[in-house]
Design an enzyme around this catalytic site. Structure first.
Site, PDB file in Angstrom:
ATOM      1  N   ASP A 192       6.625   6.465 -49.695  1.00 17.67           N
ATOM      2  CA  ASP A 192       7.338   6.187 -50.942  1.00 17.67           C
ATOM      3  C   ASP A 192       6.999   7.216 -52.010  1.00 17.67           C
ATOM      4  O   ASP A 192       5.867   7.711 -52.082  1.00 17.67           O
ATOM      5  CB  ASP A 192       6.975   4.791 -51.469  1.00 17.67           C
ATOM      6  CG  ASP A 192       7.493   3.683 -50.583  1.00 17.67           C
ATOM      7  OD1 ASP A 192       8.418   3.931 -49.792  1.00 17.67           O
ATOM      8  OD2 ASP A 192       6.962   2.560 -50.690  1.00 17.67           O
ATOM      9  N   LYS A 193       7.964   7.495 -52.866  1.00 22.96           N
ATOM     10  CA  LYS A 193       7.782   8.482 -53.929  1.00 22.96           C
ATOM     11  C   LYS A 193       6.514   8.248 -54.750  1.00 22.96           C
ATOM     12  O   LYS A 193       5.747   9.192 -54.991  1.00 22.96           O
ATOM     13  CB  LYS A 193       9.019   8.498 -54.843  1.00 22.96           C
ATOM     14  CG  LYS A 193       8.929   9.469 -56.003  1.00 22.96           C
ATOM     15  CD  LYS A 193      10.176   9.401 -56.878  1.00 22.96           C
ATOM     16  CE  LYS A 193      10.071  10.342 -58.080  1.00 22.96           C
ATOM     17  NZ  LYS A 193      11.266  10.269 -58.950  1.00 22.96           N
TER      18      LYS A 193
END
Length: 247
Positions: free
Chosen positions: A60-61
């Protein structure tokens, strides 16, 4: 524009695989949901090693830590099979709200709770939106602390450092499972507690998700030997850990 150069690094490389430390806030690859972003882990890794890389899994970012790329399409296919078969072991470190008092076996507990599928065309392109998927995560409470500062309606706040070991690979699985346990990860905008998020921003002067992928264990697709890749905790995460007076 955020400068990721200080946190980005190559942590492992051979003829078939390269692994990086992905900084929090860096996208793995281009996404229509973040159309304004101009820096991506794929391009940064390619530029750092001077050759094309092939993504094999996601991170995830807002999560920092170990991210693996293949150096050929065939190795990518073999690694993706391992991820899809859940044969790769992953470890994460999370800083969460509260003390996991329900953990009965020396701070260890398991969450086996199906999660509703959210569209992720990269990792699960054939899965139907909204379908319930099996999801299992093992947790281990490592340390606890109390901060004597008012947060929300309480005069003090409890926190814990937790090791998370997902046995399946669902989107936001660790974040959603910890929120289900009433121990959301600090800094989680989607699944967290805004009072604690704001407290950490104000008190520690850091704005991030306190979740890091610290280790991946896999079978090397060519040599077939076990390979363990570890990543250091990002400075923005480690500095907060160091400032907390753990029990």
């Amino acid at each position: 524009m955020t400068d990721f150069s200080d946190s980005f690094s190559i942590i492992y490389q051979d003829d078939d695989i390269v692994a990086i430390h992905k900084p929090a806030g860096l996208l793995v690859h281009r996404s229509w949901m973040d159309s304004d972003e101009t820096q991506f882990a794929v391009q940064m890794t390619r530029d750092a090693i001077g050759q094309k890389v092939f993504p094999v899994h996601r991170l995830d970012k807002p999560t920092s830590g170990v991210l693996i790329f293949a150096l050929s399409s065939e190795v990518a296919r073999l690694l993706q099979e391992q991820f899809q078969n859940n044969s790769i072991e992953k470890e994460y470190l999370a800083l969460v709200r509260g003390w996991p008092s329900h953990a009965k076996d020396h701070g260890k507990w398991i969450v086996d709770k199906p999660l509703k599928y959210h569209v992720d065309k990269f990792s699960e392109p054939d899965t139907e939106e909204g379908k319930m998927q099996e999801a299992e995560t093992h947790f281990d409470c490592l340390q606890t602390a109390t901060i004597q500062q008012p947060v929300g309606r309480y005069d003090s706040a409890r926190y814990a450092l937790v090791k998370a070991m997902p046995k399946t690979g669902r989107k936001h699985q660790i974040r959603r499972h910890l929120n289900h346990c009433n121990h959301p990860i600090v800094g989680d905008v989607n699944h967290g507690d805004r009072h604690h998020n704001h407290f950490f921003q104000d008190h520690f002067k850091q704005t991030r998700l306190y979740l890091a992928a610290t280790q991946i264990t896999l079978t090397h697709p060519i040599s077939l030997e076990s390979l363990v890749i570890e990543a250091p905790i990002e400075a923005s995460f480690q500095s907060v850990i160091d400032q907390i007076d753990w029990d």
